[in-house]
Design a protein around this motif. Structure first.
Motif, short mmCIF file in Angstrom:
data_model
loop_
_atom_site.label_atom_id
_atom_site.label_comp_id
_atom_site.label_asym_id
_atom_site.label_seq_id
_atom_site.Cartn_x
_atom_site.Cartn_y
_atom_site.Cartn_z
N HIS A 126 0.95 -1.26 -0.09
CA HIS A 126 -0.25 -0.03 -0.04
C HIS A 126 0.99 1.27 0.13
O HIS A 126 1.95 1.18 0.71
CB HIS A 126 -0.73 -0.03 1.17
CG HIS A 126 -1.47 -1.22 1.47
ND1 HIS A 126 -0.91 -2.30 2.18
CD2 HIS A 126 -2.92 -1.70 1.17
CE1 HIS A 126 -1.98 -3.14 2.18
NE2 HIS A 126 -3.15 -2.91 1.81
N ASP A 128 -0.04 3.92 1.49
CA ASP A 128 -0.09 4.67 2.96
C ASP A 128 -0.15 6.20 3.06
O ASP A 128 0.55 6.60 3.74
CB ASP A 128 1.08 3.94 3.84
CG ASP A 128 0.66 2.67 4.28
OD1 ASP A 128 -0.14 2.03 3.95
OD2 ASP A 128 1.45 1.85 5.12
N THR A 135 -9.45 8.73 3.25
CA THR A 135 -9.18 7.17 3.78
C THR A 135 -10.87 6.49 3.76
O THR A 135 -11.83 7.01 4.23
CB THR A 135 -9.06 7.15 5.24
OG1 THR A 135 -9.24 5.98 5.93
CG2 THR A 135 -9.78 8.20 6.27
N PRO A 136 -10.64 5.29 3.24
CA PRO A 136 -12.13 4.45 3.40
C PRO A 136 -12.43 3.91 4.63
O PRO A 136 -13.37 3.39 4.92
CB PRO A 136 -11.75 3.52 2.07
CG PRO A 136 -10.37 3.33 2.10
CD PRO A 136 -9.56 4.49 2.83
N HIS A 141 -3.08 3.37 10.07
CA HIS A 141 -1.83 2.79 9.23
C HIS A 141 -1.96 2.87 7.74
O HIS A 141 -1.13 2.56 7.05
CB HIS A 141 -2.00 1.35 9.68
CG HIS A 141 -2.88 0.63 9.30
ND1 HIS A 141 -2.73 -0.94 9.04
CD2 HIS A 141 -4.06 0.73 8.61
CE1 HIS A 141 -3.66 -1.41 8.44
NE2 HIS A 141 -4.55 -0.42 8.23
N ASP A 227 6.98 -3.19 5.46
CA ASP A 227 5.70 -3.78 5.87
C ASP A 227 5.72 -4.98 5.25
O ASP A 227 6.02 -5.27 4.04
CB ASP A 227 4.77 -2.71 5.16
CG ASP A 227 3.41 -3.24 5.75
OD1 ASP A 227 3.20 -4.30 5.77
OD2 ASP A 227 2.38 -2.42 5.81
N ASP A 229 3.48 -6.91 4.60
CA ASP A 229 2.30 -7.12 3.42
C ASP A 229 3.03 -6.95 1.96
O ASP A 229 2.41 -7.07 1.13
CB ASP A 229 1.24 -6.52 3.69
CG ASP A 229 0.99 -5.07 3.78
OD1 ASP A 229 1.89 -4.26 2.88
OD2 ASP A 229 0.09 -4.74 4.47
N1 LYS Z 1 -5.51 1.95 2.08
C1 LYS Z 1 -6.17 1.17 3.23
C2 LYS Z 1 -6.67 2.11 4.13
O1 LYS Z 1 -6.25 3.13 4.16
C3 LYS Z 1 -5.09 -0.06 3.71
C4 LYS Z 1 -3.97 0.49 4.32
C5 LYS Z 1 -3.05 -0.59 5.01
C6 LYS Z 1 -2.13 -0.01 5.72
N2 LYS Z 1 -0.97 -1.12 6.10
O2 LYS Z 1 -7.25 1.74 5.07
#
Ligand code: LYS
Length: 300
Positions: A126, A128, A135-136, A141, A227, A229
């Motif tokens: 991501h 970030d 933000t959704p 994070h 990260d 992920d």
């Molecule tokens: N883009 C998504 C959000 O803002 C996932 C973020 C993940 C961060 N580690 O929630």
């Protein structure tokens, strides 16, 4: 001899799933300390930082747990800055990636104090780069890079005493494959340099890393924010926000080896490891294996 300090930050305060709070212990169980020591590195395990518990509440005004996130990041900032001042290489064991705000603002402050240039490699699925409006989820994070670049709540962007803490020009993002719609626009507007998975598919990890590591010199502090992920979930299932199609084991190893070859690595975050979602600690073991390459392990 390189002196490394391990700093545990056992919290999932900025995440959308619980469990990253157990990350530091899983990394110790996977032998991060002895593994580095076997490479002639002196390791100081500073134990775990303390901060507020996770109340697991819904977002307020676009942010979830803003005050708790600020408290944890202030603790991380002070701890990372103190280690840099001692001349140690700090490894922050997260914890979710919201803590990159505290860690990287400390690195940036140290660079200001010592007249160093800063290059940040952001290895992640991501970007970030969300804000309260974009933000959704409200999960912080998903916002640390934006906060570090000065776009975020005062409590977070002011950590470290200079706003913005960093310039977007200092960042190279690698492995990106999930960016929210509004976030995508903002990434383009701010001119972030992103080597996304399509780039890596087309050009290869080698070429991406050559560009990401270009123009480093002996006065550059290289920070890696890793990260977990970033990695393909087939090899790294122990993360809260699983996105398919990440770097393979070989690509990840090459990425780490090329960073090691620069000889410039000066601080590291290992974030978002979630033992509650892992399989027999395999993601932590893999992270330690990759960190070994990052610190110079080579086949021949
Ligand atoms: N883009 C998504 C959000 O803002 C996932 C973020 C993940 C961060 N580690 O929630």
């Amino acid at each position: 001899m390189t002196k490394v300090s391990l700093i545990g930050a056992p919290t999932d305060i900025g995440a959308g799933a619980r469990g990253a709070s157990m990350g530091p212990e899983a990394m110790r169980v996977a032998q991060i300390g002895p593994t580095l020591e076997a490479h002639g590195i002196e390791v100081f395990d500073r134990g775990n930082l303390q901060g507020p518990p996770n109340p697991w509440l819904p977002p307020v005004d676009g942010f979830r747990h803003l005050h708790e996130v600020a408290a944890w990041n202030n603790a991380v900032h002070e701890a990372v800055h103190a280690e840099l001042k001692l001349g140690h290489l700090p490894i922050l064991l997260g914890g979710d990636h919201c803590l990159g705000i505290g860690s990287i603002s400390a690195v940036a402050r140290h660079c200001r104090e010592t007249g160093k240039k800063l290059r940040i490699l952001w290895l992640d699925a991501h970007a970030d780069f969300n804000t309260a409006v974009l933000t959704p989820s409200g999960n912080i994070h998903g916002m640390p890079v934006a906060c570090l670049c000065g776009h975020g709540p005062q409590e977070l962007i002011e950590i470290g005493g200079k706003v913005p803490a960093i310039s977007p020009k200092w960042i190279r993002q690698i492995g990106i494959r999930s960016v929210d719609a509004g976030e995508k626009k903002f990434v383009h507007e701010m001119g972030l340099e992103v080597f996304d998975m399509r780039y890596i598919d087309e050009m290869g990890m080698r070429h991406a890393m050559e560009l990401a590591l270009a123009t480093l010199d002996e006065n550059t502090h290289l920070h890696v924010s890793f990260d977990v992920d970033f990695l393909d979930p087939q090899i790294a299932p122990g993360v809260g926000t699983v996105i398919p199609g990440g770097p393979t084991y070989r690509e990840a190893q090459l990425c780490m080896e090329m960073i090691a070859d620069t000889g410039r690595l000066a601080s590291l975050d290992v974030m978002e490891l979630n033992p509650a979602l892992d399989v027999r600690n395999q993601t932590a073991v893999l992270a330690v294996d990759l960190i070994e390459s990052l610190f110079g392990k080579s086949t021949l």
